[in-house]
Design an enzyme around this catalytic site. Structure first.
Site, short mmCIF file in Angstrom:
data_model
loop_
_atom_site.label_atom_id
_atom_site.label_comp_id
_atom_site.label_asym_id
_atom_site.label_seq_id
_atom_site.Cartn_x
_atom_site.Cartn_y
_atom_site.Cartn_z
CG HIS A 10 91.91 60.42 4.73
ND1 HIS A 10 92.18 59.78 5.92
CD2 HIS A 10 91.73 61.72 5.06
CE1 HIS A 10 92.19 60.66 6.91
NE2 HIS A 10 91.91 61.85 6.40
NE ARG A 59 91.20 61.40 12.00
CZ ARG A 59 91.41 62.35 11.08
NH1 ARG A 59 90.70 62.39 9.98
NH2 ARG A 59 92.35 63.25 11.25
CD GLU A 99 91.92 56.43 6.29
OE1 GLU A 99 92.84 57.25 6.10
OE2 GLU A 99 90.78 56.77 6.63
P1 NAD Z 1 85.90 70.20 15.87
O1 NAD Z 1 86.72 69.89 17.08
O2 NAD Z 1 85.78 71.61 15.44
O3 NAD Z 1 84.41 69.63 16.06
C1 NAD Z 1 84.15 68.37 16.58
C2 NAD Z 1 82.85 68.47 17.36
O4 NAD Z 1 82.49 67.16 17.80
C3 NAD Z 1 82.98 69.35 18.62
O5 NAD Z 1 82.04 70.41 18.58
C4 NAD Z 1 82.68 68.39 19.76
O6 NAD Z 1 81.97 68.98 20.83
C5 NAD Z 1 81.84 67.34 19.05
N1 NAD Z 1 81.76 66.07 19.78
C6 NAD Z 1 82.66 65.52 20.63
N2 NAD Z 1 82.17 64.36 21.12
C7 NAD Z 1 80.96 64.18 20.56
C8 NAD Z 1 79.96 63.16 20.68
N3 NAD Z 1 80.14 62.13 21.51
N4 NAD Z 1 78.84 63.28 19.95
C9 NAD Z 1 78.65 64.35 19.13
N5 NAD Z 1 79.55 65.36 19.01
C10 NAD Z 1 80.68 65.26 19.70
O7 NAD Z 1 86.48 69.28 14.71
P2 NAD Z 1 86.39 69.54 13.14
O8 NAD Z 1 87.54 70.38 12.74
O9 NAD Z 1 85.01 69.95 12.81
O10 NAD Z 1 86.70 68.05 12.60
C11 NAD Z 1 85.72 67.03 12.71
C12 NAD Z 1 86.32 65.68 12.30
O11 NAD Z 1 86.73 65.72 10.93
C13 NAD Z 1 87.56 65.26 13.07
O12 NAD Z 1 87.49 63.86 13.30
C14 NAD Z 1 88.70 65.52 12.10
O13 NAD Z 1 89.83 64.76 12.39
C15 NAD Z 1 88.03 65.14 10.80
N6 NAD Z 1 88.65 65.67 9.58
C16 NAD Z 1 88.74 64.84 8.50
C17 NAD Z 1 89.29 65.32 7.32
C18 NAD Z 1 89.41 64.42 6.12
O14 NAD Z 1 90.37 64.56 5.37
N7 NAD Z 1 88.49 63.51 5.88
C19 NAD Z 1 89.74 66.63 7.22
C20 NAD Z 1 89.61 67.45 8.33
C21 NAD Z 1 89.06 66.96 9.51
C1 MLT Z 2 92.91 65.94 8.99
O1 MLT Z 2 92.60 65.50 10.10
O2 MLT Z 2 93.30 67.10 8.87
C2 MLT Z 2 92.79 65.08 7.79
O3 MLT Z 2 92.65 63.78 8.08
C3 MLT Z 2 93.55 65.47 6.63
C4 MLT Z 2 94.84 64.82 6.25
O4 MLT Z 2 94.97 63.62 6.23
O5 MLT Z 2 95.77 65.53 5.93
#
Ligand code: NAD
Ligand code: MLT
Length: 317
Positions: A285, A235, A264
């Protein structure tokens, strides 16, 4: 709990499988993208369900105006663009699809790490500009380098698993996991202060919460090894963009790959300068933007809507 779904608005590009599944179960769907705030406020009055991806901002103002709205679903991982507190106050159910796009986000992260190591993006651009510069784009092997994974959840673990096959040593930080848990996946849990001076690459995979806002900042960057490379496919806001730009300009940070931004699409001059920096690879993104992930999240959110309306018994809500 069952919600009588009479009409659902899909306001962001979500794979057609979502609308098809709802319609095939008798739920009428209206698809309208890029609505202005005022248009959305008018349109939402006609619907009791709303499905979004990232673009639609479901703010307290929208929710306050949505007198018939009972459920909002996000075809994605987080619910950052939905005001959860305002929804809860109005008794509106909020759903999402955690995990549906994890592999895609992980694979983009791995691609960006490899691209940073070998200057793939910059070298490809130079060829398109008619240049042939083998010396300028000489890179580094990933084998033997240390990758720090901050946030060892679904995506962080998948990244760790894959990058070990490149011979990278994985160190990680996640307050919710013990050293024993991370060891089982081949990663060594450390404190952040232990991580900064030894990581060659740092990839963030946390949610954006107060504890992770500007996790990578001027102070933490200055504690890092010279040449450290930063990757953010999580993010915008987890990496302080101004601090990263300064560190790149000073030559302390050796490169960055960014898929997400504070704003964004980015308009802020600092973010725009960061994107233009020669050592930065920026993508708009795209973490979840694969055919497979989009089909998965589209079907998952539709199935959850059907379950909550009592039309399907796949999930119990
Ligand atoms: P998840 O909930 O499975 O994992 C997140 C992890 O972060 C958890 O294990 C949690 O304990 C840990 N965490 C919380 N606070 C923390 C801190 N202060 N320091 C270190 N770790 C900490 O989430 P995920 O499905 O692995 O997603 C991770 C990130 O990726 C999210 O922000 C999600 O929105 C983002 N994401 C982005 C895209 C994209 O299109 N770029 C796509 C999918 C997910
Ligand atoms: C998500 O959190 O799943 C991503 O940001 C992906 C999206 O934008 O669809």
């Amino acid at each position: 709990m069952s919600i009588n779904l009479r009409s659902v608005l899909i306001s962001d590009p979500v794979d057609n499988l979502c609308a098809d599944l709802l319609i095939s179960h008798g739920v009428p769907v209206t698809t309208k993208y890029k609505l202005s705030k005022d248009e959305l406020i008018q349109e939402i009055l006609k619907h009791d369900g709303l499905i979004v991806r990232s673009e639609t901002k479901v703010t307290a103002e929208i929710l306050a105006a949505a007198s018939n709205l009972r459920v909002v679903g996000r075809a994605g991982t987080g619910v950052d663009n939905i005001d959860l507190q305002a929804a809860t106050r109005k008794g509106i159910v909020v759903l999402n699809t955690p995990g549906g796009n994890s592999i895609s986000a992980c694979e983009l992260t791995c691609a960006l790490i490899s691209a940073l190591a070998r200057n793939v993006s910059q070298a490809a651009q130079s060829m398109k500009e008619g240049r042939w510069d083998r010396k300028l784009f000489s890179g580094y092997e990933l084998s033997g380098k240390t990758l720090a994974v901050l946030g060892f959840g679904r995506i962080g673990r998948e990244v760790s698993h894959r990058m070990q096959s490149f011979g990278m040593k994985i160190i990680c930080f996640d307050p919710m996991l013990s050293a024993e848990d991370t060891k089982k996946i081949g990663a060594t849990k450390m404190s952040l202060n232990e991580i900064w001076p030894i990581a060659d690459y740092i990839t963030v995979h946390t949610p954006l919460i107060p504890q992770t806002r500007n996790l990578i900042n001027a102070t933490t960057l200055s504690s890092c090894k010279k040449g450290v490379k930063i990757i953010n496919v999580a993010r915008g806001g987890i990496v302080d963009e101004e601090a990263l730009l300064q560190s790149l300009k000073s030559g302390h940070c050796g490169g960055a790959a960014l898929d997400v931004f504070l704003e964004e699409p980015p308009k802020n001059p600092i973010t725009l300068e960061l994107i233009q920096h020669p050592k930065v690879i920026a993508t708009p993104h795209l973490g979840a933007s694969t055919a497979e992930a989009q089909e998965r999240v589209a079907v998952e959110i539709a199935e959850q809507f059907l379950a909550i309306s009592g039309t399907s018994n796949k999930y119990s809500v």
